[in-house]
Write a protein that holds these residues in place. Structure first.
Motif, PDB file in Angstrom:
ATOM      1  N   LEU A 190       0.833  -1.204   0.000  1.00 38.63           N
ATOM      2  CA  LEU A 190       0.000   0.000   0.000  1.00 38.63           C
ATOM      3  C   LEU A 190       0.870   1.257   0.000  1.00 38.63           C
ATOM      4  O   LEU A 190       0.546   2.252  -0.678  1.00 38.63           O
ATOM      5  CB  LEU A 190      -0.925  -0.008   1.218  1.00 38.63           C
ATOM      6  CG  LEU A 190      -2.080  -1.013   1.180  1.00 38.63           C
ATOM      7  CD1 LEU A 190      -2.784  -1.066   2.527  1.00 38.63           C
ATOM      8  CD2 LEU A 190      -3.080  -0.659   0.083  1.00 38.63           C
ATOM      9  N   LYS A 191       1.959   1.222   0.741  1.00 43.13           N
ATOM     10  CA  LYS A 191       2.872   2.372   0.738  1.00 43.13           C
ATOM     11  C   LYS A 191       3.430   2.611  -0.662  1.00 43.13           C
ATOM     12  O   LYS A 191       3.449   3.758  -1.153  1.00 43.13           O
ATOM     13  CB  LYS A 191       4.001   2.127   1.736  1.00 43.13           C
ATOM     14  CG  LYS A 191       5.119   3.168   1.692  1.00 43.13           C
ATOM     15  CD  LYS A 191       6.255   2.776   2.627  1.00 43.13           C
ATOM     16  CE  LYS A 191       7.518   3.578   2.372  1.00 43.13           C
ATOM     17  NZ  LYS A 191       8.628   3.198   3.291  1.00 43.13           N
ATOM     18  N   ARG A 192       3.886   1.544  -1.322  1.00 40.78           N
ATOM     19  CA  ARG A 192       4.421   1.703  -2.684  1.00 40.78           C
ATOM     20  C   ARG A 192       3.359   2.258  -3.626  1.00 40.78           C
ATOM     21  O   ARG A 192       3.648   3.124  -4.464  1.00 40.78           O
ATOM     22  CB  ARG A 192       4.950   0.367  -3.205  1.00 40.78           C
ATOM     23  CG  ARG A 192       6.269  -0.082  -2.595  1.00 40.78           C
ATOM     24  CD  ARG A 192       6.875  -1.253  -3.371  1.00 40.78           C
ATOM     25  NE  ARG A 192       6.014  -2.420  -3.352  1.00 40.78           N
ATOM     26  CZ  ARG A 192       6.048  -3.367  -2.420  1.00 40.78           C
ATOM     27  NH1 ARG A 192       6.912  -3.256  -1.412  1.00 40.78           N
ATOM     28  NH2 ARG A 192       5.246  -4.401  -2.478  1.00 40.78           N
ATOM     29  N   ALA A 193       2.136   1.753  -3.510  1.00 46.04           N
ATOM     30  CA  ALA A 193       1.053   2.226  -4.379  1.00 46.04           C
ATOM     31  C   ALA A 193       0.777   3.704  -4.129  1.00 46.04           C
ATOM     32  O   ALA A 193       0.563   4.481  -5.072  1.00 46.04           O
ATOM     33  CB  ALA A 193      -0.204   1.391  -4.142  1.00 46.04           C
ATOM     34  N   CYS A 194       0.772   4.124  -2.861  1.00 46.63           N
ATOM     35  CA  CYS A 194       0.551   5.527  -2.539  1.00 46.63           C
ATOM     36  C   CYS A 194       1.649   6.401  -3.140  1.00 46.63           C
ATOM     37  O   CYS A 194       1.372   7.459  -3.738  1.00 46.63           O
ATOM     38  CB  CYS A 194       0.504   5.723  -1.026  1.00 46.63           C
ATOM     39  SG  CYS A 194      -1.028   5.166  -0.230  1.00 46.63           S
ATOM     40  N   LEU A 195       2.888   5.978  -3.010  1.00 46.80           N
ATOM     41  CA  LEU A 195       4.000   6.753  -3.556  1.00 46.80           C
ATOM     42  C   LEU A 195       3.900   6.861  -5.073  1.00 46.80           C
ATOM     43  O   LEU A 195       4.149   7.935  -5.652  1.00 46.80           O
ATOM     44  CB  LEU A 195       5.334   6.118  -3.147  1.00 46.80           C
ATOM     45  CG  LEU A 195       5.711   6.220  -1.657  1.00 46.80           C
ATOM     46  CD1 LEU A 195       6.911   5.337  -1.354  1.00 46.80           C
ATOM     47  CD2 LEU A 195       5.990   7.665  -1.262  1.00 46.80           C
ATOM     48  N   ARG A 196       3.514   5.762  -5.731  1.00 50.13           N
ATOM     49  CA  ARG A 196       3.380   5.791  -7.196  1.00 50.13           C
ATOM     50  C   ARG A 196       2.312   6.785  -7.643  1.00 50.13           C
ATOM     51  O   ARG A 196       2.423   7.398  -8.707  1.00 50.13           O
ATOM     52  CB  ARG A 196       3.050   4.395  -7.729  1.00 50.13           C
ATOM     53  CG  ARG A 196       4.229   3.459  -7.833  1.00 50.13           C
ATOM     54  CD  ARG A 196       3.942   2.284  -8.763  1.00 50.13           C
ATOM     55  NE  ARG A 196       2.795   1.502  -8.315  1.00 50.13           N
ATOM     56  CZ  ARG A 196       2.884   0.421  -7.539  1.00 50.13           C
ATOM     57  NH1 ARG A 196       4.073   0.025  -7.106  1.00 50.13           N
ATOM     58  NH2 ARG A 196       1.808  -0.238  -7.193  1.00 50.13           N
ATOM     59  N   LEU A 197       1.262   6.926  -6.831  1.00 49.60           N
ATOM     60  CA  LEU A 197       0.172   7.835  -7.193  1.00 49.60           C
ATOM     61  C   LEU A 197       0.440   9.273  -6.767  1.00 49.60           C
ATOM     62  O   LEU A 197      -0.400  10.149  -6.989  1.00 49.60           O
ATOM     63  CB  LEU A 197      -1.142   7.352  -6.583  1.00 49.60           C
ATOM     64  CG  LEU A 197      -1.686   6.026  -7.123  1.00 49.60           C
ATOM     65  CD1 LEU A 197      -2.998   5.666  -6.449  1.00 49.60           C
ATOM     66  CD2 LEU A 197      -1.875   6.080  -8.639  1.00 49.60           C
ATOM     67  N   GLY A 198       1.588   9.511  -6.134  1.00 51.79           N
ATOM     68  CA  GLY A 198       1.966  10.881  -5.812  1.00 51.79           C
ATOM     69  C   GLY A 198       1.738  11.310  -4.383  1.00 51.79           C
ATOM     70  O   GLY A 198       1.927  12.493  -4.052  1.00 51.79           O
ATOM     71  N   VAL A 199       1.340  10.378  -3.513  1.00 53.09           N
ATOM     72  CA  VAL A 199       1.220  10.721  -2.092  1.00 53.09           C
ATOM     73  C   VAL A 199       2.616  10.973  -1.532  1.00 53.09           C
ATOM     74  O   VAL A 199       3.547  10.208  -1.780  1.00 53.09           O
ATOM     75  CB  VAL A 199       0.526   9.583  -1.306  1.00 53.09           C
ATOM     76  CG1 VAL A 199       0.475   9.909   0.189  1.00 53.09           C
ATOM     77  CG2 VAL A 199      -0.880   9.337  -1.849  1.00 53.09           C
ATOM     78  N   ARG A 200       2.775  12.051  -0.777  1.00 55.15           N
ATOM     79  CA  ARG A 200       4.045  12.332  -0.120  1.00 55.15           C
ATOM     80  C   ARG A 200       3.990  11.705   1.273  1.00 55.15           C
ATOM     81  O   ARG A 200       3.182  12.106   2.115  1.00 55.15           O
ATOM     82  CB  ARG A 200       4.297  13.836  -0.051  1.00 55.15           C
ATOM     83  CG  ARG A 200       4.376  14.441  -1.451  1.00 55.15           C
ATOM     84  CD  ARG A 200       4.944  15.838  -1.481  1.00 55.15           C
ATOM     85  NE  ARG A 200       4.185  16.822  -0.728  1.00 55.15           N
ATOM     86  CZ  ARG A 200       2.993  17.317  -1.073  1.00 55.15           C
ATOM     87  NH1 ARG A 200       2.383  16.871  -2.181  1.00 55.15           N
ATOM     88  NH2 ARG A 200       2.402  18.238  -0.339  1.00 55.15           N
TER      89      ARG A 200
END
Length: 472
Positions: free
Chosen positions: A207-217
């Protein structure tokens, strides 16, 4: 327990490491840098467990242009989200019995929303390539006493009468032992589709990787220290900086809520688990378990157990320890007296596995509330939303809670926010010493019921009528 038996069983713990098996992984990702300086965003998410990560991910999927920041006080998944048994249940109500008791008029809708939520988790696992060993094998609730077998049969008949038994099968002693071999099993209820098994830490990291890919800081090792209004939005202070945001979602669960009035609604309950070494082919054959379901027994002081991807057995539960004052401390994560007790119970259930060693033994805090399932709310004129109180069944329900928080922050009336479960809160816990006394008396009464054919004493019957109690 005889000393000789204790010695024989505890030998299996001689090399167990006091750390969560799931987090003891060479593939564990490096943490993101801490926040230093000032940040601004549309949505600030506080908490890097399932609750916060699903909120950040779903927010970006709803609106890819939304600017989202996530703060985690340590590393993502280091607390309950990386320490649990990996049972991802459809239930939003801590099981159907609890839901049917508390929200009988909404139970069909709650079951439907829960099933849909689990389906959406399965889709997200595929869509974002969340390599978390997801297996939709279901779960068997097993009876280990004759009275429990009769209760399971009666419960199954009640579910059939109410039209709620779809996908659930009653198993007699022979049928349940055909699935998993234990001399202690008297009957079982197999929920074939309502529970998936997964690796909890790998889900967090995915989930962390997915968030980072979508631009979550994402900022780790960045505790949120203070929440206050700031102009038309909110501001959160951290050790080395601040974040100003239009809206804030709090997914801190058992840790002190930044909205102080919410803190009385949860207390920490410490739960413990063991993990065996990988079973050999012969050992696995002796146990059966060909369909790899999760299992839990029907006692008030219950165990949960399941196979990992590499055929270890996780064995947890039974003791639920409430520390006086509701303190959350690292030293409570390790409890050798509970590990010894769990080891004895394990070999009683699976005597054919004597000689198997445990490699890991650990504990962690569960955020429980008086109705055993999550509650929700807003603060600061709707600019802040929170969800907490999952009571050990948050692996799946936190995704639903994330959507509830996003609905509340948007000011939307949806099928989720219209639920009585969402609109109403549980009763708060009393101050000390009343909380500790009440919980201790309830635990004693539950243990007594287990040893007296399930008969509930006056204290438990009174708690039932008040809608209160204590559950791990």
């Amino acid at each position: 327990m005889a000393p000789s038996a204790m010695s024989r069983w505890t030998k299996a713990l001689s090399e167990a490491q006091p750390i969560p098996y799931w987090l003891d992984d060479p593939g564990r990702p490096h943490p993101e840098p801490a926040l230093t300086g000032a940040e601004t965003c549309d949505l600030l998410v506080v908490g890097g467990g399932y609750s916060g990560l699903w909120t950040a991910l779903n927010a970006k999927e709803r609106d890819p242009q939304r600017d989202v920041v996530l703060l985690e006080g340590r590393e993502v998944g280091w607390a309950a989200s990386g320490r649990n048994g990996g049972f991802c249940a459809a239930s939003l109500t801590h099981g159907l019995p609890n839901g049917l008791t508390r929200w009988p008029d909404e139970i069909v809708k709650l079951q439907e929303l829960g099933a849909r939520n689990l389906d959406e988790i399965e889709k997200a696992v595929a869509r974002h390539d969340l390599d978390c060993e997801f297996e939709r094998t279901g779960e068997i609730d097993v009876a280990t006493e004759t009275y429990q077998a009769w209760e399971l049969r009666d419960w199954y008949e009640e579910l059939r009468e109410k039209g709620l038994a779809d996908g659930i099968d009653f198993l007699d002693a022979d049928a349940v032992r055909e699935q998993v071999t234990s001399p202690t099993f008297e009957a079982g209820l197999w929920d074939r589709r309502g529970v998936a098994m997964l690796n909890p830490a790998k889900l967090v990291w995915g989930l962390k990787r997915a968030c980072l890919r979508l631009g979550v800081r994402v900022y780790e090792n960045t505790p949120a220290l203070e929440l206050r209004s700031y102009g038309a939005g909110m501001a959160v202070r951290t050790p080395y900086g601040t974040v100003r945001a239009r809206k804030v979602a709090l997914g801190t669960n058992i840790f002190p809520n930044l909205v102080k009035r919410v803190r009385a609604y949860t207390v920490p309950v410490y739960d413990y688990a063991l993990m065996t070494e990988p079973l050999s082919e012969e050992q696995l054959a002796a146990v059966g378990w060909k369909n790899r379901q999760g299992l839990g027994d029907s006692a008030n002081q219950f165990h949960y157990f399941r196979l990992s991807a590499d055929n270890r057995i996780l064995w947890g539960g039974y003791d639920a320890v409430y520390p006086y004052g509701g303190r959350v401390r690292a030293e409570y994560d390790d409890r050798p007296e509970t590990y010894a007790k769990l080891a004895g119970h394990f070999f009683t259930c699976f005597p054919q596995l004597e000689g198997v060693r445990f490699t890991h033994a650990w504990g962690g805090a569960i955020d429980t509330c008086s109705r055993f399932s999550a509650f929700y709310g807003t603060a600061h004129q709707g600019k802040v939303a929170y969800a907490a109180g999952y009571t050990g069944l948050g692996v799946g329900a936190t995704r639903f809670g994330a959507d509830v928080m996003l609905d509340l922050l948007a000011g939307e009336r949806t099928e989720r926010t219209s639920l009585a479960m969402v609109r109403k809160k549980p009763l708060p816990f009393p101050p000390e010493p009343f909380a500790w006394t009440g919980i201790a008396l309830t635990k004693w009464s539950l243990a007594r019921a287990d040893s007296h054919g399930g008969r509930r004493n006056l204290w438990l019957r009174t708690m039932d009528k008040l809608g209160l109690g204590f559950d791990s």
